[in-house]
Design an enzyme around this catalytic site. Structure first.
Site, PDB file in Angstrom:
ATOM      1  N   ASN A  22       0.813  -1.222   0.000  1.00 26.85           N
ATOM      2  CA  ASN A  22       0.000   0.000   0.000  1.00 26.85           C
ATOM      3  C   ASN A  22       0.844   1.269   0.000  1.00 26.85           C
ATOM      4  OD1 ASN A  22      -2.641   1.442   0.365  1.00 26.85           O
ATOM      5  ND2 ASN A  22      -1.538   2.158   2.189  1.00 26.85           N
ATOM      6  N   ASP A  71       1.221   6.643   0.071  1.00 24.68           N
ATOM      7  CA  ASP A  71       0.531   5.529  -0.603  1.00 24.68           C
ATOM      8  C   ASP A  71       1.054   5.356  -2.032  1.00 24.68           C
ATOM      9  OD1 ASP A  71      -1.246   5.863   1.676  1.00 24.68           O
ATOM     10  OD2 ASP A  71      -2.677   4.650   0.517  1.00 24.68           O
ATOM     11  N   ASP A 109      -0.387  -6.514   3.748  1.00 24.04           N
ATOM     12  CA  ASP A 109      -0.691  -5.423   4.664  1.00 24.04           C
ATOM     13  C   ASP A 109      -1.666  -4.438   4.013  1.00 24.04           C
ATOM     14  OD1 ASP A 109       0.007  -3.969   7.162  1.00 24.04           O
ATOM     15  OD2 ASP A 109       0.778  -2.459   5.780  1.00 24.04           O
ATOM     16  N   HIS A 133      -6.792  -0.890   1.308  1.00 25.61           N
ATOM     17  CA  HIS A 133      -6.487   0.504   0.991  1.00 25.61           C
ATOM     18  C   HIS A 133      -5.672   0.675  -0.287  1.00 25.61           C
ATOM     19  CE1 HIS A 133      -8.159   1.760   4.766  1.00 25.61           C
ATOM     20  NE2 HIS A 133      -7.339   0.990   5.448  1.00 25.61           N
ATOM     21  N   GLU A 193      -4.876  -8.499   5.107  1.00 28.12           N
ATOM     22  CA  GLU A 193      -5.405  -7.689   6.206  1.00 28.12           C
ATOM     23  C   GLU A 193      -6.444  -6.741   5.629  1.00 28.12           C
ATOM     24  OE1 GLU A 193      -3.923  -4.325   9.439  1.00 28.12           O
ATOM     25  OE2 GLU A 193      -3.200  -4.312   7.398  1.00 28.12           O
TER      26      GLU A 193
END
Ligand SMILES: [Ca+2]
Ligand SMILES: [Ca+2]
Length: 497
Positions: free
Chosen positions: A99, A171, A202, A206, A239
């Site tokens: 991410n 990001d 991870d 997002h 996740e």
């Protein structure tokens, strides 16, 4: 199933697990030295928190995806760990941070130089007008990020960059085909050149930010294709810190995802000593997952490195610590133990205090115990060291070891999917009861959540063939009643009806 699907997994916060060279920092050689311990405990896979060079103690902000942080050792150390783990039938899963990077990653150091830098496209850049037009200047905090203002300034640059977690973690922008190509190379390096067995992904929810979320589906298709083309047996667990309906679509791209809702529901059960319908909630969750992927793997845990430790959640009460293990290790799914859980380690936020060194022994000179942080929760007065617990058949450690062996030995208990899970209503909210397995070999599992002894009859459709396992509980065949002492658990095999 073509993928490797370990039955019992173990999360290692690398810095805190075992120190091999007496510099106070847990490292890869330290993990290798404890593989016999992990094998003996019954662990089939280890997930290492990030090992790449990084400016932080937790290393979730990477500056080089192709190296091992010298604090933790070398690539050769990792090769040795993988070889030795495989010799013991233990898979090795790395944390893949896709991410974001560190602001100190060479990509970002380049990208921030100018708007026409070739690495600019690896990140998200917008000026104030664009941010305002999209209404994305601020965000609501979430379980996994407290950041309210995710747009961060660079001096003398009219554009800001997006960093969802904080300004030190910009990001990545997977619209960039060049960036995708970089990650294909990174995944190939670890999966095929180095030989890891898979990745824990991870911050998977997002990858594309909220205003671009329509691109997520295609991204995860790309991700899955990439992993499968590089190593068909590789395992991926994501996740996605969200509810079941948001998690479900990710099963198109990932083999497993962590069930955070279940983690908190188990904690709630332990705190309130009352079952509000955990199994029915879990069944609804699984029904949603199954719509996306019939081979879904529910990655279940009591807590991980971002949550208060389970032993602290239950106030350090050994009976409840053991009950927590009983609940987790009798539910369907793929359980993940957080290192130290098996010795009842304590820890509450802030984060470093839920990541304290593993207490191998209470010898203050034991070189294996990392010394990078002050030990606040797990001193000799509060946590018994492994060296004491390993020789005590009544210890939390021995309890875990027994349960893990049980789960590995009974096919029904070790199932990752839950097609035959059923809630069993014993008309007492202090009991969590459910059944699992084929009709011919059905297991009935009952946990007493309360500090009171409970005696109960079974519903008519369950007739006990034999007691499979018990902890502070027994089957009274004369009275035809289950007797559970406080926080006791019983597993019985039933006759088909
Ligand atoms: Ca070390
Ligand atoms: Ca993102």
């Amino acid at each position: 199933m073509t993928i490797n699907s370990p039955k019992i997994c173990y999360e290692i916060f690398v810095r805190s697990f075992c120190d091999s060279n007496n510099d106070g920092i847990g490292d890869i050689q330290g993990i290798t030295s404890k593989l016999d311990y992990l094998q003996d405990l019954g662990i089939e896979a280890i997930w290492l928190t990030p090992i790449h060079p990084s400016p932080s103690y937790h290393k979730y902000d990477v500056i080089d995806y192709y190296a091992v942080d010298p604090e933790f050792g070398s690539l050769d150390d990792l090769r040795t760990l993988i070889r030795e783990a495989h010799r013991r039938h233990i898979a090795v899963i790395l944390d893949l941070i896709i991410n974001h990077t560190s602001t100190l990653h060479p990509w970002f150091l380049e990208a921030q130089k100018s708007s026409d830098n070739p690495f600019r496209e690896y990140y998200w850049w917008k000026n104030d007008q664009e941010i305002e037009a999209l209404g994305i200047a601020t965000r609501d905090i979430s379980d996994d990020s407290q950041e309210v203002s995710p747009w961060h300034e660079i001096p003398n640059d009219p554009q800001k960059y997006y960093g969802l977690f904080y300004k030190g973690m910009p990001d990545l922008n997977f619209h960039s085909q060049k960036l995708r190509h970089e990650f294909v190379g990174i995944m190939k390096f670890w999966l095929t050149d180095i030989g890891v067995d898979g990745f824990r992904i991870d911050a998977a929810r997002h990858i594309f930010p909220t205003w671009e979320s329509a691109h997520n589906r295609a991204f995860w298709f790309f991700f899955k294709e990439t992993v499968e083309s590089l190593k068909p047996t590789a395992f991926t667990v994501g996740e996605i810190w969200a509810g079941a309906s948001e998690i479900a679509p990710y099963y198109k791209g990932l083999h497993a995802t962590f069930n955070f809702d279940l983690s908190f529901a188990i904690q709630e059960l332990l705190i309130t000593e009352n079952d509000p319908g955990l199994i029915n909630t879990l069944l609804k969750t699984h029904a949603l997952y199954e719509q996306t992927n019939t081979g879904y793997i529910d990655a279940i845990m009591l807590t991980n490195h971002d949550q208060e430790r389970i032993a602290s959640v239950v106030g350090g009460d050994t009976k409840k610590i053991k009950l927590a293990a009983c609940i987790l290790l009798t539910l369907p799914g793929q359980p993940y133990l957080y290192y130290g859980e098996e010795i009842g380690m304590l820890g509450t936020k802030p984060d470093p205090e839920i990541r304290e060194p593993f207490i191998w022994s209470n010898n203050p000179a034991d070189p294996a115990v990392p010394r990078w942080s002050e030990i606040k929760h797990n001193g000799p007065a509060s946590t018994k060291a492994l060296s004491e617990q390993i020789v005590d058949p009544k210890s939390v450690y021995s309890h875990y070891k027994e349960l893990i062996a049980l789960r590995r030995s009974l096919t029904t208990l070790g199932q990752t999917t839950a097609r035959d899970l059923e809630s069993v209503n014993l008309k007492n909210d202090s009991l969590l009861a459910f059944s699992r397995g084929p009709v011919s070999d059905r297991l009935l599992i009952i946990h007493n959540l309360s500090g009171k002894a409970i005696s109960t009859r079974l519903p008519l459709q369950y007739s006990v063939r034999e007691v499979v396992w018990s902890h502070q509980a027994y089957w009274n065949s004369t009275a035809k009643r289950v007797q559970l002492r406080p926080y006791g658990s019983l597993i019985v095999l039933c006759n088909p009806k």
